[in-house]
Scaffold this active site. Sequence first.
Site, mmCIF file in Angstrom:
data_model
loop_
_atom_site.group_PDB
_atom_site.id
_atom_site.type_symbol
_atom_site.label_atom_id
_atom_site.label_comp_id
_atom_site.label_asym_id
_atom_site.label_seq_id
_atom_site.Cartn_x
_atom_site.Cartn_y
_atom_site.Cartn_z
ATOM 1 N N ASP A 45 0.850 -1.189 0.000
ATOM 2 C CA ASP A 45 0.000 0.000 0.000
ATOM 3 C C ASP A 45 0.885 1.238 0.000
ATOM 4 O OD1 ASP A 45 -2.035 1.790 0.204
ATOM 5 O OD2 ASP A 45 -2.980 0.853 1.946
ATOM 6 N N ASP A 46 0.864 1.982 -1.082
ATOM 7 C CA ASP A 46 1.614 3.245 -1.206
ATOM 8 C C ASP A 46 3.133 3.044 -1.299
ATOM 9 O OD1 ASP A 46 -0.948 4.190 -0.796
ATOM 10 O OD2 ASP A 46 -0.481 5.447 0.928
ATOM 11 N N CYS A 85 -6.086 4.072 -3.257
ATOM 12 C CA CYS A 85 -6.355 2.690 -2.834
ATOM 13 C C CYS A 85 -7.601 2.040 -3.435
ATOM 14 C CB CYS A 85 -6.472 2.634 -1.313
ATOM 15 S SG CYS A 85 -5.012 3.212 -0.455
ATOM 16 N N ARG A 89 -7.496 -1.021 -6.166
ATOM 17 C CA ARG A 89 -7.780 -2.408 -5.745
ATOM 18 C C ARG A 89 -8.952 -2.991 -6.532
ATOM 19 N NH1 ARG A 89 -5.145 -2.968 -0.452
ATOM 20 N NH2 ARG A 89 -3.629 -1.290 -0.641
ATOM 21 N N LYS A 142 -5.256 -5.651 3.834
ATOM 22 C CA LYS A 142 -6.234 -4.567 3.633
ATOM 23 C C LYS A 142 -7.117 -4.823 2.418
ATOM 24 C CE LYS A 142 -6.097 0.213 2.085
ATOM 25 N NZ LYS A 142 -5.341 1.464 2.107
ATOM 26 N N HIS A 144 -10.487 -2.794 1.514
ATOM 27 C CA HIS A 144 -10.833 -1.447 1.021
ATOM 28 C C HIS A 144 -11.727 -1.428 -0.217
ATOM 29 C CE1 HIS A 144 -9.344 2.983 1.413
ATOM 30 N NE2 HIS A 144 -10.607 2.799 1.734
ATOM 31 N N SER A 167 -8.446 1.589 5.224
ATOM 32 C CA SER A 167 -7.062 2.022 5.487
ATOM 33 C C SER A 167 -6.741 2.094 6.976
ATOM 34 C CB SER A 167 -6.808 3.394 4.856
ATOM 35 O OG SER A 167 -6.859 3.284 3.471
ATOM 36 N N HIS A 241 1.485 2.262 4.020
ATOM 37 C CA HIS A 241 0.547 3.385 4.151
ATOM 38 C C HIS A 241 0.748 3.999 5.540
ATOM 39 C CE1 HIS A 241 -3.359 5.406 4.504
ATOM 40 N NE2 HIS A 241 -3.596 5.170 3.218
ATOM 41 N N ASP A 293 -0.433 -0.793 -4.695
ATOM 42 C CA ASP A 293 -1.695 -0.243 -5.213
ATOM 43 C C ASP A 293 -1.554 1.144 -5.842
ATOM 44 O OD1 ASP A 293 -1.277 1.167 -2.814
ATOM 45 O OD2 ASP A 293 -3.400 1.185 -2.297
ATOM 46 N N ASN A 294 -0.543 1.893 -5.418
ATOM 47 C CA ASN A 294 -0.323 3.235 -5.990
ATOM 48 C C ASN A 294 1.038 3.735 -5.514
ATOM 49 O OD1 ASN A 294 -2.738 3.806 -3.654
ATOM 50 N ND2 ASN A 294 -0.803 4.871 -3.362
ATOM 51 N N LYS A 314 1.516 9.247 -5.200
ATOM 52 C CA LYS A 314 0.133 8.858 -4.921
ATOM 53 C C LYS A 314 -0.848 9.981 -5.239
ATOM 54 C CE LYS A 314 -2.830 7.477 -1.043
ATOM 55 N NZ LYS A 314 -2.872 6.834 0.272
HETATM 56 MG MG MG Z 1 -2.646 2.974 -1.408
#
Ligand code: MG
Length: 470
Positions: A45-46, A85, A89, A142, A144, A167, A241, A293-294, A314
């Site tokens: 995540d991130d 996110c 996803r 996660k 989301h 998150s 994240h 994811d980003n 992001k």
């Molecule tokens: Mg993310």
Amino acid sequence: MNHLPTKRLRFCLLTLFIVLSSACGLRAVEADKPSKPNFVVIFCDDLGWGDLGCFGNPTIRTKHLDKMAAEGMKFTQFYVGASVCTPSRAALMTGRLPCRSGMCSNKKRVLFPDSKGGIPASEVTLAEALKQGGYSTACFGKWHLGHLKPFLPTSNGFDYFFGIPYSNDMDRLASAPKGREAVFNPKPEYYNVPLMRNEEIIERPADQTTITRRYTEEAIKYIDENKDKPFFIYLAHSMPHIPLFRSPEFVGVSRRGYFGDVIQEIDWSVGQILQKLRDTGLDENTLVVFCSDNGPWLIFGDHGGSAGPLRDGKGSTWDGGMREPTIFWWPKTIPAGEVAADVGSTMDLMATFTKLAGVPTPTANKLDSYDLTPVLKQTGTSKRESLFYYRGYDLMAVRHGPWKLHLYTQTGYGGKRETHNPPLLFNLEHDPGESRNVANDNPEVIEEILAVIKKHQSEMVFAESQLEIR
Ligand code: MG
């Protein structure tokens, strides 16, 4: 003389026994040999394009990921379906641009704890598609894509869920320190995030200091319990994240500070998963994909990551927001130490996994998914010609071959949107940092991409936003 027939009979029986037992043995071996590959998606995540050693990070040590890349195939041009996110996803899980499923919005960028929407039942998830082939399916980490029951993993093709529904910075308590203090000196009790097993909340607030380790342990246990049948594991780490957390053993291990510690724990986790696959003899029958994811959340300074040479992070449709450090690993099927020349997307996992699993690729909804099998096996190239960069429902930019055309640009967080008419044009193969606009020199390329956009938009059907349902 009388014993001869008995001896012959014994010999015949013995021969029959040997023939039958070896035939049964062969059948047993055949039955044991899994006919369908397992899939493991490790999704951060991130995490930024520049946050791994094998993608050039100078200080974060990622020896397990570096080894994974050396044994597998690195994708340096691999994208996600959105720069934040929830829509990203949704794109991975459905093989579709998020605006087609309604998992995006121009008002709210992601789902929140008070959201009433989530992934629509009409969407066919990767887990649902693989279930047709008899796969066991589990989601760790996660989610989301909606925290109410119809939207949880267990309602969307997963047999098992252990993780957090949204998150790790949500549900911040009023008693937590104000401003950035709760981010830069985080404590689990500041964030009343629930940890769930299937549909039950088992811990609240989740103890995030051990969460990477616990997701890993759960995934390893699942591999052990499902090693005799095909499985799909979606291990979606809630790190890095913000707020960042790591287990006590990883405190202070990295020169890159808190953020580096967190990545090194994720790297440890990757090492554990790959070793478990080797130990169970499943490594040559399992495709493992590592991605995020980003891009990095740059507004959080050194608690956010780095997009390396890419621009922005992001939340932005500059490449730093949507191009991710990606590795595919499948010993003896994917050649070791290769770097893919092709552009890929998390949306391509749908066509790729269903092809490899021998199950039908979903046809109920329009897909944005292209089979990567020829790229992985080095027998051909991807059929993907274009990549569309959306922010909510707005088409901001398009990649077509080496070219990227921006209709609009906007930084990830804050900043005003700029309209570009004529559009900006960059050649990502020479200029991955999108720093030299070459629009004036390439009017025919602009015309070609504008025609691609016109066709794309004429065929696009937007679904109503799930993120705006209250
Ligand atoms: Mg993310």
